[in-house]
Enzyme design. Structure first.
Site, mmCIF file in Angstrom:
data_model
loop_
_atom_site.group_PDB
_atom_site.id
_atom_site.type_symbol
_atom_site.label_atom_id
_atom_site.label_comp_id
_atom_site.label_asym_id
_atom_site.label_seq_id
_atom_site.Cartn_x
_atom_site.Cartn_y
_atom_site.Cartn_z
ATOM 1 N N SER A 124 -43.565 64.819 19.075
ATOM 2 C CA SER A 124 -43.983 66.309 17.866
ATOM 3 C C SER A 124 -45.197 67.333 19.787
ATOM 4 O O SER A 124 -44.883 66.326 20.452
ATOM 5 C CB SER A 124 -45.861 65.133 18.416
ATOM 6 N N TYR A 148 -52.473 58.909 20.022
ATOM 7 C CA TYR A 148 -51.247 58.899 19.419
ATOM 8 C C TYR A 148 -50.284 59.614 19.718
ATOM 9 O O TYR A 148 -49.245 59.306 20.053
ATOM 10 C CB TYR A 148 -52.090 59.905 18.701
ATOM 11 N N LYS A 152 -46.459 58.838 21.408
ATOM 12 C CA LYS A 152 -44.744 59.204 20.814
ATOM 13 C C LYS A 152 -44.627 59.860 22.043
ATOM 14 O O LYS A 152 -43.022 59.597 21.719
ATOM 15 C CB LYS A 152 -45.144 60.601 20.616
HETATM 16 C C1 UD1 Z 1 -52.601 68.195 14.282
HETATM 17 C C2 UD1 Z 1 -52.393 66.992 15.242
HETATM 18 C C3 UD1 Z 1 -51.265 66.762 16.097
HETATM 19 C C4 UD1 Z 1 -50.407 66.546 15.137
HETATM 20 C C5 UD1 Z 1 -49.962 67.607 14.389
HETATM 21 C C6 UD1 Z 1 -49.286 67.398 13.091
HETATM 22 C C7 UD1 Z 1 -54.660 67.317 15.994
HETATM 23 C C8 UD1 Z 1 -56.212 67.349 17.392
HETATM 24 N N1 UD1 Z 1 -53.489 67.462 16.525
HETATM 25 O O1 UD1 Z 1 -52.197 69.328 15.119
HETATM 26 O O2 UD1 Z 1 -51.281 66.035 17.452
HETATM 27 O O3 UD1 Z 1 -48.706 66.720 16.074
HETATM 28 O O4 UD1 Z 1 -51.780 67.897 13.439
HETATM 29 O O5 UD1 Z 1 -49.445 68.354 12.192
HETATM 30 O O6 UD1 Z 1 -55.338 66.673 15.438
HETATM 31 N N2 UD1 Z 1 -58.216 73.655 11.391
HETATM 32 C C9 UD1 Z 1 -59.562 74.488 10.637
HETATM 33 N N3 UD1 Z 1 -59.664 73.079 9.907
HETATM 34 C C10 UD1 Z 1 -59.777 72.308 9.256
HETATM 35 C C11 UD1 Z 1 -57.902 71.366 9.571
HETATM 36 C C12 UD1 Z 1 -58.223 72.400 10.705
HETATM 37 O O7 UD1 Z 1 -59.997 74.730 11.209
HETATM 38 O O8 UD1 Z 1 -59.725 71.421 8.244
HETATM 39 C C13 UD1 Z 1 -57.875 74.577 12.357
HETATM 40 C C14 UD1 Z 1 -57.169 73.704 13.530
HETATM 41 O O9 UD1 Z 1 -58.603 73.496 14.294
HETATM 42 C C15 UD1 Z 1 -56.125 74.220 14.407
HETATM 43 C C16 UD1 Z 1 -55.048 74.589 13.262
HETATM 44 O O10 UD1 Z 1 -56.527 74.704 12.192
HETATM 45 O O11 UD1 Z 1 -57.224 75.132 14.888
HETATM 46 C C17 UD1 Z 1 -54.494 74.075 12.942
HETATM 47 O O12 UD1 Z 1 -55.338 72.257 12.411
HETATM 48 P P1 UD1 Z 1 -54.210 71.108 12.150
HETATM 49 O O13 UD1 Z 1 -53.614 71.287 11.496
HETATM 50 O O14 UD1 Z 1 -54.842 70.032 12.387
HETATM 51 O O15 UD1 Z 1 -53.321 70.264 13.647
HETATM 52 P P2 UD1 Z 1 -53.293 70.729 14.890
HETATM 53 O O16 UD1 Z 1 -54.136 70.449 15.010
HETATM 54 O O17 UD1 Z 1 -52.445 72.028 15.755
#
Ligand code: UD1
Length: 336
Positions: A124, A148, A152
């Site tokens: 990742s 996590y 990895k």
């Molecule tokens: C997350 C993981 C990362 C993992 C990846 C796999 C975290 C901190 N990181 O990445 O380690 O490899 O998933 O796909 O969990 N967001 C919202 N509302 C939500 C969910 C997310 O605003 O309900 C925003 C987050 O703040 C971020 C973006 O959407 O800016 C993407 O979030 P997410 O899909 O969880 O991915 P990552 O955080 O990049």
């Protein structure tokens, strides 16, 4: 090639099976079904018009894994099996080290004496940690922040050292950015248990009426619209990267970023999904999520240069395929 696919019943695993079989490989899935269901393999089999062979086994079960490997005698392994929720990894570190690190060690032990000369590892972009520059290239220092991410990174190091000690083998580490989307048939897709941690499945569940609204975690980041920017990649493109990796260099360890190189904000994703689904996604801006970074994006040129792989599917296809899957399977695989 005979390819052992650990965690093959999962979201990325099932999509990869389709590409593997299309390329003429013979997979055997090993899965504990801890975060997946046998139904996903049944449906994948329907899509490729053959039964997908599988063994129910946890990668921590050393004797069982060894027996499976001895019997199947794989020529290659794609190692997906692992736990992957960042928040949960902080609460249950022992489980994460056990499955992701000990599981990888068990796999290597189980492969001894088999024909396996090649391992493709599901890693990742989270191993990079806070960006020192963007886009991340593979030379960016690794400073994994969560449990996590640490597991990895440790597994990457274990595999790299194993390869060094076994110079006739090849290890390919694929560092995924943010996989989204679903197979065009809408028969397989991402089916998170409980409340989704990730943005795309959450949006899809709002669209289908399973949840009232999305919480947008922060709009005060240093990004064009203040919301977090990520490099989303279609799972079918990601799946093809694994097949490309199987055909890569015959020896040595190689690391590749697997992303599109384009970043989209949370608001971009909401807008694109609304367009694909023809409905509005209610959302509310809330505080930042602990551990989140403002932006991340891949330099994916190494995979293009050395694997001949590049992402082909854009944001519209990512959103449309997610929507088709979610609409056809509002409760995921549980609907059947
Ligand atoms: C997350 C993981 C990362 C993992 C990846 C796999 C975290 C901190 N990181 O990445 O380690 O490899 O998933 O796909 O969990 N967001 C919202 N509302 C939500 C969910 C997310 O605003 O309900 C925003 C987050 O703040 C971020 C973006 O959407 O800016 C993407 O979030 P997410 O899909 O969880 O991915 P990552 O955080 O990049």
């Amino acid at each position: 090639m005979r390819v052992l696919v650990t965690g093959g019943a999962g979201y990325i695993g099932t999509h990869t099976l389709i590409e593997l079989i299309a390329a003429g490989h013979e997979p055997l899935v090993v899965d504990s079904f801890a975060n997946s269901v046998p139904e996903a393999l049944v449906r994948t089999g329907e899509l490729v018009q053959r039964t997908i062979p599988f063994a129910e086994c946890d990668v921590r079960e050393r004797a069982a894994l060894r027996a499976i490997c001895a019997d199947f005698n794989p020529e290659a392994v794609i190692h997906f099996a692992g736990l992957k929720a960042v928040g949960e990894s902080e609460e249950r570190p022992r489980d994460y080290y056990d499955v992701n690190v000990s599981g990888t060690l068990n796999l290597l032990a189980a492969l001894e004496g088999t024909a396996c000369k090649r391992i493709v590892f599901s890693s990742s972009a989270t191993v990079y940690g806070v960006p020192q520059y963007l886009p991340y290239d593979e030379a960016h220092p690794c400073a994994p922040a969560s449990v996590y991410a640490k597991t990895k990174h440790m597994a990457e190091n274990i595999l790299t050292d194993w390869q060094c000690a076994n110079p006739q083998t090849a290890v390919t580490v694929l560092r995924y950015f943010n996989p989204v989307g679903a197979h065009g048939s809408a028969r397989i897709g991402e089916d998170p248990q409980g409340i989704p941690n990730n943005l795309m499945p959450f949006i899809a569940q709002v669209a289908v009426g399973r949840r009232d609204r999305l919480m947008v975690f922060g709009d005060d980041y240093d990004t064009p619209d203040g919301t977090g920017v990520r490099d989303y990649i279609h799972v079918s493109d990601l799946a093809r990267a694994h097949v490309a990796a199987l055909g890569a260099a015959q020896t040595g360890t190689e690391v590749f970023n697997i992303g599109t190189g384009t970043g989209y904000s949370v608001l971009d994703m909401i807008g694109a999904f609304e367009k694909a689904a023809g409905c509005s996604i209610p959302y509310r801006i809330t505080g930042r999520r602990a551990g989140d970074i403002a932006a991340m994006q891949a330099d994916a040129s190494r995979a293009a240069d050395l694997l001949g792989w590049r992402a082909e599917l854009g944001l519209a296809q990512m959103c449309a395929s997610t929507w088709h899957w979610q609409r056809a399977n509002p409760q995921g695989y549980n609907g059947e």
